[in-house]
Scaffold this motif. Structure first.
Motif, PDB file in Angstrom:
ATOM      1  N   SER A   1      -0.433  -5.985  -6.983  1.00  0.00           N
ATOM      2  CA  SER A   1      -0.471  -6.804  -5.767  1.00  0.00           C
ATOM      3  C   SER A   1       0.280  -8.119  -5.971  1.00  0.00           C
ATOM      4  O   SER A   1       0.910  -8.631  -5.040  1.00  0.00           O
ATOM      5  CB  SER A   1      -1.921  -7.077  -5.349  1.00  0.00           C
ATOM      6  OG  SER A   1      -2.613  -7.838  -6.332  1.00  0.00           O
TER       7      SER A   1
ATOM      8  N   GLN B   1       1.482  -2.852  -2.006  1.00  0.00           N
ATOM      9  CA  GLN B   1       0.109  -3.226  -1.682  1.00  0.00           C
ATOM     10  C   GLN B   1      -0.755  -1.984  -1.476  1.00  0.00           C
ATOM     11  O   GLN B   1      -1.950  -1.983  -1.797  1.00  0.00           O
ATOM     12  CB  GLN B   1       0.080  -4.109  -0.428  1.00  0.00           C
ATOM     13  CG  GLN B   1       0.775  -5.455  -0.576  1.00  0.00           C
ATOM     14  CD  GLN B   1      -0.016  -6.448  -1.427  1.00  0.00           C
ATOM     15  OE1 GLN B   1      -0.453  -6.126  -2.524  1.00  0.00           O
ATOM     16  NE2 GLN B   1      -0.191  -7.653  -0.918  1.00  0.00           N
TER      17      GLN B   1
ATOM     18  N   TRP C   1      -4.175  -4.902   4.444  1.00  0.00           N
ATOM     19  CA  TRP C   1      -3.186  -3.839   4.382  1.00  0.00           C
ATOM     20  C   TRP C   1      -3.105  -3.076   5.701  1.00  0.00           C
ATOM     21  O   TRP C   1      -2.016  -2.731   6.164  1.00  0.00           O
ATOM     22  CB  TRP C   1      -3.522  -2.872   3.247  1.00  0.00           C
ATOM     23  CG  TRP C   1      -2.426  -1.882   3.007  1.00  0.00           C
ATOM     24  CD1 TRP C   1      -1.318  -2.050   2.229  1.00  0.00           C
ATOM     25  CD2 TRP C   1      -2.309  -0.564   3.576  1.00  0.00           C
ATOM     26  NE1 TRP C   1      -0.525  -0.940   2.277  1.00  0.00           N
ATOM     27  CE2 TRP C   1      -1.104  -0.006   3.094  1.00  0.00           C
ATOM     28  CE3 TRP C   1      -3.112   0.174   4.439  1.00  0.00           C
ATOM     29  CZ2 TRP C   1      -0.678   1.273   3.450  1.00  0.00           C
ATOM     30  CZ3 TRP C   1      -2.691   1.455   4.804  1.00  0.00           C
ATOM     31  CH2 TRP C   1      -1.501   1.986   4.311  1.00  0.00           C
TER      32      TRP C   1
END
Length: 233
Positions: A52, A77, A121
């Motif tokens: 990340s 991600q 996300w």
């Protein structure tokens, strides 16, 4: 320190952290091997935090269009989210019960950070694939997306720190390791490395980009919405 230097420093810090966590989880503890207990720190530190963090840095180094950068950012991600979900899943595999391992501050912070990360996300995915939203709405949402992204990343780092402290305290309390030993040094070094990495990644994310103008002077580069490009996602 320039943008390229920050990215390089973040990469070197991440490499050291990856080596330390692999060494601690797989090599330092004798006769343990690859178990649910060792998978948890590997997935959460390497798969979640390091990946990340790399996704956050994408806008700093990846060439190409803004759409390409956003796509790579999104999929990195996504990889980090999958690692985090599997990392939490490993904690459900103990014989003492499903929720027996979710009693500490570390576990509560972990669930919160992964939940926020998943929400980030999903909103990023919807924003990337559905471009019919009103531009003013997207522009208004952008600062909150950036803030929550960096907040969640910092929360993940803090969660890892509490996990390291919890594990080391447990080992020392049960006399499995002395207070001053090689394993304590490795764990403390891993914790310091994570703190250093978070500072570098967040700094690289919030600093505006510079480029040379035709007159030879440096100028800030902003997007059409008068926001730094480094903060777009």
């Amino acid at each position: 320190m320039g943008s390229a230097s920050l990215v390089l420093f973040a990469r070197l810090s991440g490499l050291v952290i990856a080596v330390l966590v692999v060494y601690w989880a797989l090599l330092l503890v004798p006769h343990q091997g690859l178990t649910y207990s060792t998978l948890h720190p590997l997935l959460m530190v390497i798969g979640f935090i390091l990946v990340s963090g790399e996704a956050i840095l994408i806008h700093r180094w990846l060439p190409g269009s803004r759409k390409t950068k956003k796509a790579v950012h999104l999929w990195l991600q996504g990889m980090a989210l999958v690692s985090a979900v599997f990392g939490i899943w490993t904690k459900f595999q103990y014989q003492s019960g499903v929720f027996s391992n979710f009693y500490s501050l570390h576990s509560w912070m972990g669930l919160l950070s992964v939940s926020l990360f998943a929400a980030q996300w999903v909103t990023g995915f919807m924003s990337f694939w559905h471009r019919g939203e009103v531009r003013t709405t997207r522009t208004t949402f952008l600062p909150w997306h950036v803030f929550l992204g960096l907040y969640t990343y910092g929360l993940a780092i803090a969660t890892a720190e509490t996990g390291l402290l919890e594990k080391l305290t447990f080992l020392q309390t049960n006399k499995n390791v002395p207070r001053r030993c090689h394993e304590s040094t490795v764990v403390n070094g891993l914790g310091l490395g994570l703190v250093l990495l978070s500072g570098v990644v967040i700094t690289a994310a919030i600093l505006p980009k510079y480029q040379n103008s035709h007159s030879g002077n440096e100028k800030l580069v902003y997007s059409s919405q008068d926001r730094p490009k480094c903060l777009t996602s």
